[in-house]
Enzyme design. Structure first.
Site, PDB file in Angstrom:
ATOM      1  N   TYR A 144      77.313  46.734 -13.167  1.00 21.65           N
ATOM      2  CA  TYR A 144      77.466  47.182 -11.777  1.00 21.65           C
ATOM      3  C   TYR A 144      76.163  47.817 -11.328  1.00 21.65           C
ATOM      4  O   TYR A 144      75.557  48.589 -12.068  1.00 21.65           O
ATOM      5  CB  TYR A 144      78.613  48.202 -11.670  1.00 21.65           C
ATOM      6  CG  TYR A 144      78.793  48.768 -10.275  1.00 21.65           C
ATOM      7  CD1 TYR A 144      79.279  47.968  -9.241  1.00 21.65           C
ATOM      8  CD2 TYR A 144      78.471  50.095  -9.988  1.00 21.65           C
ATOM      9  CE1 TYR A 144      79.448  48.484  -7.953  1.00 21.65           C
ATOM     10  CE2 TYR A 144      78.642  50.614  -8.708  1.00 21.65           C
ATOM     11  CZ  TYR A 144      79.125  49.809  -7.699  1.00 21.65           C
ATOM     12  OH  TYR A 144      79.296  50.321  -6.435  1.00 21.65           O
ATOM     13  N   ASP A 239      68.489  49.104 -14.852  1.00 27.95           N
ATOM     14  CA  ASP A 239      69.286  49.984 -14.004  1.00 27.95           C
ATOM     15  C   ASP A 239      69.837  51.089 -14.897  1.00 27.95           C
ATOM     16  O   ASP A 239      70.821  50.913 -15.607  1.00 27.95           O
ATOM     17  CB  ASP A 239      70.406  49.201 -13.318  1.00 27.95           C
ATOM     18  CG  ASP A 239      71.242  50.100 -12.410  1.00 27.95           C
ATOM     19  OD1 ASP A 239      70.972  51.319 -12.375  1.00 27.95           O
ATOM     20  OD2 ASP A 239      72.162  49.579 -11.743  1.00 27.95           O
ATOM     21  N   LYS A 267      72.894  59.536 -10.394  1.00 26.05           N
ATOM     22  CA  LYS A 267      73.793  60.400 -11.150  1.00 26.05           C
ATOM     23  C   LYS A 267      73.091  61.670 -11.673  1.00 26.05           C
ATOM     24  O   LYS A 267      72.854  62.573 -10.894  1.00 26.05           O
ATOM     25  CB  LYS A 267      74.495  59.584 -12.237  1.00 26.05           C
ATOM     26  CG  LYS A 267      75.265  58.421 -11.565  1.00 26.05           C
ATOM     27  CD  LYS A 267      76.307  57.737 -12.380  1.00 26.05           C
ATOM     28  CE  LYS A 267      77.166  56.869 -11.471  1.00 26.05           C
ATOM     29  NZ  LYS A 267      76.997  55.437 -11.599  1.00 26.05           N
TER      30      LYS A 267
HETATM   31  C1  LIG Z   1      76.820  54.419 -10.349  1.00 30.34           C
HETATM   32  C2  LIG Z   1      75.900  53.274 -10.510  1.00 30.34           C
HETATM   33  C3  LIG Z   1      75.250  52.664  -9.430  1.00 30.34           C
HETATM   34  C4  LIG Z   1      75.533  53.057  -8.006  1.00 30.34           C
HETATM   35  O1  LIG Z   1      75.181  54.360  -7.738  1.00 30.34           O
HETATM   36  P1  LIG Z   1      75.815  55.082  -6.430  1.00 30.34           P
HETATM   37  O2  LIG Z   1      75.175  56.424  -6.437  1.00 30.34           O
HETATM   38  O3  LIG Z   1      77.287  55.097  -6.640  1.00 30.34           O
HETATM   39  O4  LIG Z   1      75.416  54.259  -5.266  1.00 30.34           O
HETATM   40  C5  LIG Z   1      74.331  51.680  -9.690  1.00 30.34           C
HETATM   41  N1  LIG Z   1      74.060  51.284 -10.947  1.00 30.34           N
HETATM   42  C6  LIG Z   1      74.676  51.827 -12.004  1.00 30.34           C
HETATM   43  C7  LIG Z   1      74.323  51.366 -13.378  1.00 30.34           C
HETATM   44  C8  LIG Z   1      75.627  52.821 -11.834  1.00 30.34           C
HETATM   45  O5  LIG Z   1      76.255  53.337 -12.889  1.00 30.34           O
END
Ligand SMILES: *Cc1c(COP(=O)(O)O)cnc(C)c1O
Length: 431
Positions: A144, A239, A267
């Site tokens: 994701y 990511d 995060k």
């Molecule tokens: C949480 C997450 C996102 C999205 O971040 P948001 O702050 O919710 O937009 C993108 N990539 C990864 C790997 C994530 O865990």
């Protein structure tokens, strides 16, 4: 246990907010019942509107590596806020956070801050496209990356190479820019590059995929991505929105010692405030406006309060043995539960990476390294387990595909209590 106030709030909320939630993962769709309105967090604990207390492993989906209401973060954010919430100008807090990250992270030379993980990935992909002057990207099924149009894409059916949108509202022409491949599958990856390598701007992966279970990758596979990206002039994007500052200060890049071209963060980097970021070597980052031709901007980017909170959080993470202690506590916790499920032959085992864990509803011999490996026959046991855990004072994300997080505030005593609650809840669920 009563949920009267939560129920009343939810009833009000659905009148004004779709499904009462501002992010779909907060709904209790997969587990039944109403979402619980949390009112207060302190250390490893959450309290809901009805006064119920929980040991929290959701951790706001990852940011709270120091636990709730960490005094260092509260102090830093309060001090910054007292001087004004936002200026729309440059500020010293953003310089401090940028310096803190860059000087302690071997894999990036410059960083830019945004306000969410989604924005970080979106900007990183645009930068990769600008840098390579190519349009297509590769992503992996089960990873994701936020809710950008061309990343809400699943593998095309049959022999289709290019993706299909996985959300209404995403034009097919956007989805076609994305190729979706299975994780941990070297052969498919190599074949795809042989056919399309010269059209690809970026290979985008969660090096520790933690948004659809915890699908740990072989280091060899990640190294292959690195090598092949070099061969084809593709940028490798890690990511690290979840894994960054979570499995170590340098995230998965540091853990596996593999150099991505661009890293994305979110995060933890905001200490609980809305912050995302992306970083790379200077040659790539200097393509951003106003130096270069790749446009990227944000009214609240580098927000002083959020930057101050993020820096306070990361300073704690940089302390000696921070990650070693966190992982050791988690290992002990996970082992207690795994010993229990193995002894009782329950089809459940916890998968762990550092302070991240995931409930895999199969016995330990059935490993999952790609989305299609996830055993789904027993996954409906998550629903009773979730509610038994609540009744035993433990809060986890309301979906079997979400991971849990241990924070610095989870003491060995709290974790022992939680492990006991897990074992009892598991026995009740399978009993
Ligand atoms: C949480 C997450 C996102 C999205 O971040 P948001 O702050 O919710 O937009 C993108 N990539 C990864 C790997 C994530 O865990």
């Amino acid at each position: 246990m009563q949920f009267k106030k939560s129920e009343a709030l939810y009833k009000e909320a659905v009148r004004y907010i779709p499904a009462g939630v501002n992010s779909p993962v907060r709904a209790f769709k997969a587990v039944g019942g109403n979402p619980i309105y949390m009112e207060k967090g302190e250390g490893a604990y959450l309290w809901d509107a009805d006064g119920n207390q929980y040991i929290d492993f959701c951790a706001s989906w990852g940011p709270l590596i120091l636990g709730h209401n960490a005094p260092e973060i509260v102090a830093a954010a309060t001090e910054a806020l007292a001087k004004g919430a936002t200026f729309g100008t440059v500020n010293h807090y953003e310089v401090a956070l940028a310096q803190l990250v860059v000087e302690n992270h071997r894999f990036i030379e410059k960083i830019r801050f945004v306000s969410s993980g989604t924005e970080a990935v979106m900007s990183a992909v645009r930068l990769a496209r600008g840098f390579t002057q190519r349009d297509k990207i590769i992503k992996f099924e089960g990873c994701y990356h936020g809710h950008v149009d061309y990343l809400l894409v699943k593998a095309g059916s049959g022999l289709a190479t290019f993706g299909e949108s996985s959300s209404a509202g995403v034009p097919q022409s956007f989805a076609e820019q994305t190729l979706v491949l299975p994780l941990n599958d070297a052969e498919t990856f190599e074949k795809t590059l042989a056919a399309h390598g010269n059209e690809i701007a970026a290979v985008l992966i969660e090096p520790i995929p933690a948004n659809n279970g915890l699908l740990l990758q072989d280091r060899q596979f990640l190294q292959l991505l690195r090598d092949k990206c070099n061969e084809y002039g593709i940028l490798l994007i890690f990511d690290e929105v979840i894994s960054g500052f979570r499995v170590g200060f340098e995230g998965a890049a540091g853990l596996y010692n593999i150099t991505p071209d661009i890293c994305t963060f979110g995060k933890i980097i905001g200490g609980g405030f809305p912050v995302g970021a992306f970083g790379a070597r200077a040659e790539i980052m200097d393509m951003l406006a106003p130096l270069g031709a790749v446009y990227q901007a944000g009214t609240l980017s580098g927000n002083p309060v959020a930057m101050a909170a993020g820096a306070a959080c990361l300073r704690k993470c940089l302390q000696n043995d921070f990650y070693i202690q966190l992982a050791a506590k988690t290992t002990h916790f996970v082992q207690q539960i795994n010993d229990f499920t193995a002894k009782n032959k329950f089809p459940l085992h916890l998968v762990q990476m550092g302070s991240i864990f995931w409930l895999n509803f199969s016995d330990a011999s059935q490993e999952a390294h790609a989305a299609s490996d996830i055993a789904t026959e027993k996954i409906n046991y998550f629903k009773p387990l979730f509610h038994h855990l609540l009744a035993h004072g433990v809060y986890i994300g309301p979906s079997a595909y979400e991971v849990g997080f241990v924070s610095a505030a989870h003491t060995p005593e709290i974790l022992a209590t939680a492990a006991d609650a897990f074992c009892k809840s598991i026995a009740l669920s399978f009993g």
